[in-house]
Design an enzyme around this catalytic site. Structure first.
Site, PDB file in Angstrom:
ATOM      1  N   SER A  66       0.863  -1.177   0.000  1.00 15.47           N
ATOM      2  CA  SER A  66       0.000   0.000   0.000  1.00 15.47           C
ATOM      3  C   SER A  66       0.899   1.226   0.000  1.00 15.47           C
ATOM      4  CB  SER A  66      -0.866   0.010   1.265  1.00 15.47           C
ATOM      5  OG  SER A  66      -1.514   1.245   1.438  1.00 15.47           O
ATOM      6  N   TYR A 101      -2.430  -1.187  10.267  1.00 11.09           N
ATOM      7  CA  TYR A 101      -2.397  -1.267   8.798  1.00 11.09           C
ATOM      8  C   TYR A 101      -1.087  -0.677   8.273  1.00 11.09           C
ATOM      9  CZ  TYR A 101      -3.828  -0.648   3.933  1.00 11.09           C
ATOM     10  OH  TYR A 101      -3.893  -0.686   2.562  1.00 11.09           O
ATOM     11  N   LYS A 134       1.937  -2.760   6.357  1.00 10.98           N
ATOM     12  CA  LYS A 134       2.271  -2.392   4.976  1.00 10.98           C
ATOM     13  C   LYS A 134       3.726  -1.955   4.867  1.00 10.98           C
ATOM     14  CE  LYS A 134      -1.716  -3.629   3.800  1.00 10.98           C
ATOM     15  NZ  LYS A 134      -1.887  -4.921   3.147  1.00 10.98           N
TER      16      LYS A 134
END
Length: 159
Positions: A27, A40, A44
Site C-alpha cells: 500500500s 495497517y 504495509k
C-alpha cells in the site's frame, strides 16, 4: 506474514530454475502512513521491506520482484471508508482511482518489470519526497490531515 510465507514456498523452485516473478501488494501506506490506521500502516511498511529485502538478496538470480503500493482505489474495501476518521483521512489525502485505471497502471509496470509500482505516482512521490527531505514538515502535514479527518470533514466532490 503472507508475503514471507509465499516467498518461502515459491522462491526455492524459482531459484532452481533461475527465473520467476514474485509480486507483493502492499500500500502507499507502506511508504508513507495512513493516519489512524496504525496496525495497517505497520504491516504495509513490513510488506514493502520484505519485498525490498528479497529483491536485494535474490534479484541477481533471474527471479524478478515487484511491490505494488496503491493509494485509494475504488474497491469494496473502501466503499464505506469515510465513516471513520482513518477512512476520511485517506479520502482527503488521495483522489480515488477506478479499478480499471489502477489495473492498467499495474499491468504496464509489470511489463516493464519495475520494482515499485504506484497507482498514484504524483501524490505518493511528492509525499515520499517531503518525508525524506523534511520529516518535521511531513509529520505536521499528516497531523493536519488527521485533525481534519477527526473533525468529520468529508469531501463534497470526489476528485
Amino acid at each position: 506474514m503472507s508475503h514471507v510465507w509465499a516467498t518461502r514456498a515459491l522462491l526455492p523452485d524459482m531459484l532452481e530454475r533461475n527465473e520467476g516473478y514474485l509480486v507483493n501488494t502492499a500500500s502507499a501506506a507502506g511508504l508513507l502512513l495512513s493516519p489512524g490506521a496504525v496496525a495497517y500502516t505497520a504491516t504495509k511498511h513490513a510488506a514493502v521491506a520484505v519485498a525490498e529485502s528479497f529483491a536485494v538478496m535474490y534479484g541477481h538470480t533471474g527471479v524478478r520482484f515487484s511491490c505494488i503500493c496503491p493509494a485509494l482505489v475504488d474497491t469494496p474495501m473502501v466503499a464505506d471508508v469515510a465513516e471513520e476518521a482513518a477512512g476520511r483521512a485517506a479520502r482527503i489525502a488521495s483522489r480515488e482511482l477506478d479499478v480499471a485505471s489502477a489495473a492498467e497502471i499495474v499491468v504496464t509496470a509489470l511489463r516493464d518489470e519495475r520494482f515499485l509500482i504506484l497507482t498514484h505516482p504524483d501524490e505518493t512521490t511528492a509525499a515520499m519526497r517531503l518525508r525524506a527531505t523534511d520529516p518535521d514538515g511531513f509529520v505536521a502535514s499528516m497531523r493536519d490531515l488527521w485533525c481534519a479527518a477527526t473533525r468529520g470533514w468529508v469531501p463534497s466532490v470526489t476528485p
